[in-house]
Structure formats: structure tokens, C-alpha cells
Write a protein that holds these residues in place. Structure first.
Motif, PDB file in Angstrom:
ATOM      1  N   THR A  90      37.775 -10.185  29.623  1.00 13.83           N
ATOM      2  CA  THR A  90      36.812 -10.604  28.573  1.00 13.83           C
ATOM      3  C   THR A  90      37.520 -10.495  27.199  1.00 13.83           C
ATOM      4  O   THR A  90      38.461  -9.643  27.407  1.00 13.83           O
ATOM      5  N   GLN A 126      30.597  -9.942  30.227  1.00 16.64           N
ATOM      6  CA  GLN A 126      31.082  -9.467  31.400  1.00 16.64           C
ATOM      7  C   GLN A 126      31.968 -10.629  32.153  1.00 16.64           C
ATOM      8  O   GLN A 126      31.948 -11.745  31.586  1.00 16.64           O
ATOM      9  N   ARG A 127      32.971 -10.346  33.022  1.00 14.97           N
ATOM     10  CA  ARG A 127      33.734 -11.503  33.550  1.00 14.97           C
ATOM     11  C   ARG A 127      32.843 -12.431  34.280  1.00 14.97           C
ATOM     12  O   ARG A 127      31.776 -12.111  34.985  1.00 14.97           O
TER      13      ARG A 127
END
Length: 326
Positions: free
Chosen positions: A240, A230-231
Motif C-alpha cells: 500500500t 490494506q493490500r
């Protein structure tokens, strides 16, 4: 009474006394200062997290928890010290993927066994890796970086914080997964590496987020991809690797708390429960995540299989990359 019966009775009394002493010492724990070893110099993100946790542990346990920085040999010096410490719970270490993983394959004589000599107390989480490039490199995405590298294998250089470091191995993983080749330039730590990227002498680095966050936010280098599922909320605009088509090169530099093996279980449970409770507190979460660390708190029974898998993964990468033990 026969001699054998007398001997068994004596042994039973000795064992019972030992169990009573262990239970009593565990119930009394802690009754003096606890030392938390950080096997790196003071001032880095690992040290900051350790000091936050140590401060809160002191409040919870009613005894001071002091942080001692024992750097050297890629974290092996401080880690070795804890492995050989008295197994009473008064000496623990804030280790990571280097001290409790990679060193087993990168050092000929680390002086300890990362699995046999330690009891995990809590997995804390990880420093995620982010790809940064110098500003004049014409690559604004991961696919563009891969394209440039494929056109001229080995022309691009990539910097790391040292041979066998997380940034080195994470980039080797990325190259293995994407089939590209870049030339490795190791540095002694993050500070000189960051300086060289900003100066335009290093093309690429797959660095931990805290070591480059302020620099790319200030426009001194460009962040093009984060190697995690995830970011990161500290860098929400950085996509990502998975979003950009590279689904099998995630890498993180995890960190965890360990005690020496053979510490009595009641003491381990008390330390573990205290640390986990602290890491799950909202105020502590806020302080730690601000420096770019992603919390993923794991109890010992959950962390142990994760540790085993991590050791296997990076052992394979080290072997495939031909990185030799020093």
C-alpha cells in the motif's frame, strides 16, 4: 356542515386514499420488470457487477431485473434518465463516484442533482486504485517514483481514463499530498491507456485494479503501490501507499445503487434489503471480488454521510487542481 369542515374532510379522504394506494403498491412490489441502468457501455467491471446483482435480485423478488447500458457524458446520460424516471422503484441505477459526485463539479449541466434527486439503496464497495509504471521506468517503489518526479518536475507523464475520471483525480490527490508534478495525458477509457503503458509511451498511471490486474500479473507493466488502507487479496504482493510512507493519498472509485428520490419508503426498504442481502452472500462475494472489486456493503443510513464526505473531498481536489467544468 360548514364549507371549511367539508373541505378538510375531503382533503383527509384524499390523503387517506393516497396513503392506502402507496401502501398497496408497496405491498404488491414488484409486479413487473425492474430496470437497472448502468450509465456506461457493456462489458466493463461496473457492468459485470450490475449483472450479477440483477440476476440474483430477479430470483429473490420473483420478477426479472434487466440491465440497460446508457453510456455518455461521463455517466451523466444514464444517471439523468433515472433521476427523471417515475419514482416507483421500477428504475434504479448502479452509480459511482463519477456519476454521483464528480460530475456535479465537472459538467456545467449534468441534468440532475446527485443528492437531491436520488435515494441511496446500498453502498456496494469500491474499485481500488493501483499505481502502475511502464517496465523500463527505473521505479520499483513509490518513494523511487517520487524521487524521479522531484528531480525533473513535469517530465514524467501520467495517463488517466479521461479528464475528471477517478484515475485523474486520484493522481492529482497523490501529487498534492507528495508535492510532485507530472504531466497529465487523458485517454478515452482504460483500454487505450493500458495499451500505451505496455507500449512504453505512458510512464505512470493510477488505475483501478481490474483495468490493469491481468497486465501486471503477466509482466507487461509493473505495479508499485495500491492506494488503499490494506493490500488487496487479488494482488497481495503489491504494498500500500501507507506502507511506503504516503499516508494521506488513499483513493477509491466507489459504487452504489440508487433509486430516484420520492420512491415510497416501503419500496426503498424492499429494494435496499434485497440488494444488501445479495451483496453479503458468500457466493456473490466470491464472484465479485474475483474481478478486483472490494466489497464494503453499506446500508443507506451509513452510506449517506460517506457520500457527503466523498463529495466534499473531491470537490476540493478538483478546485485545487484547476479542473474546469465542461
Amino acid at each position: 356542515m360548514t364549507t371549511s369542515v367539508t373541505r378538510r374532510l375531503a382533503l383527509g379522504l384524499v390523503a387517506g386514499a393516497a396513503l392506502f394506494a402507496t401502501a398497496a403498491s408497496a405491498q404488491d412490489f414488484p409486479n413487473r420488470v425492474i430496470k437497472m441502468v448502468v450509465p456506461y457501455p457493456a462489458g466493463g467491471p461496473t457492468d459485470v457487477i450490475a449483472r450479477i446483482v440483477a440476476e440474483e435480485m430477479g430470483k429473490s423478488l420473483g420478477q426479472n431485473v434487466i440491465v440497460e447500458n446508457l453510456g455518455g457524458a461521463s455517466g451523466a446520460v444514464g444517471t439523468r434518465t433515472v433521476a427523471k424516471a417515475e419514482p416507483d422503484g421500477y428504475t434504479i441505477v448502479f452509480g459511482n463516484n463519477q456519476t454521483h459526485g464528480n460530475n456535479m463539479f465537472l459538467l456545467k449541466e449534468p441534468g440532475y442533482d446527485a443528492v437531491k434527486d436520488f435515494a441511496p439503496l446500498a453502498g456496494a464497495g469500491a474499485f481500488e486504485h493501483v499505481f502502475v509504471v511502464k517496465n523500463d521506468l527505473p521505479a520499483k517503489t513509490i518513494p523511487e517514483l517520487i524521487e524521479i518526479a522531484r528531480k525533473d518536475p513535469g517530465k514524467l507523464n501520467y495517463g488517466s481514463t479521461g479528464v475528471g475520471s477517478g484515475s485523474h483525480l486520484a493522481t492529482e490527490l497523490f501529487m498534492a499530498r507528495t508535492g510532485i508534478k507530472m504531466t497529465h495525458v487523458p485517454f478515452r477509457g482504460a483500454a487505450p491507456l493500458v495499451t500505451e503503458i505496455m507500449g512504453g509511451r505512458i510512464d505512470v498511471s493510477n488505475s483501478t485494479l481490474p483495468s490493469v490486474l491481468s497486465q501486471f500479473q503477466a509482466g507487461q507493466m509493473r505495479a508499485i503501490g495500491i492506494a488503499s488502507p490494506q493490500r488487496n487479496p487479488q494482488a497481495p504482493d503489491v504494498p500500500t501507499l501507507r506502507e511506503q510512507g504516503v499516508t494521506n493519498a488513499d483513493a477509491e472509485s466507489w459504487a452504489a445503487f440508487f433509486a430516484p428520490a420520492n420512491v415510497p419508503k416501503p419500496v426503498l426498504d424492499k429494494l435496499s434489503g434485497t440488494i444488501i442481502a445479495i451483496l453479503n452472500r458468500p457466493d456473490v462475494k466470491e464472484r465479485i471480488t474475483k474481478i478486483g472489486f472490494t466489497l464494503n456493503v453499506r446500508a443507506p443510513e451509513t452510506f449517506k454521510p460517506y457520500l457527503a464526505k466523498e463529495i466534499q473531498t473531491w470537490a476540493e481536489i478538483i478546485k485545487a487542481a484547476g479542473i474546469k467544468a465542461e
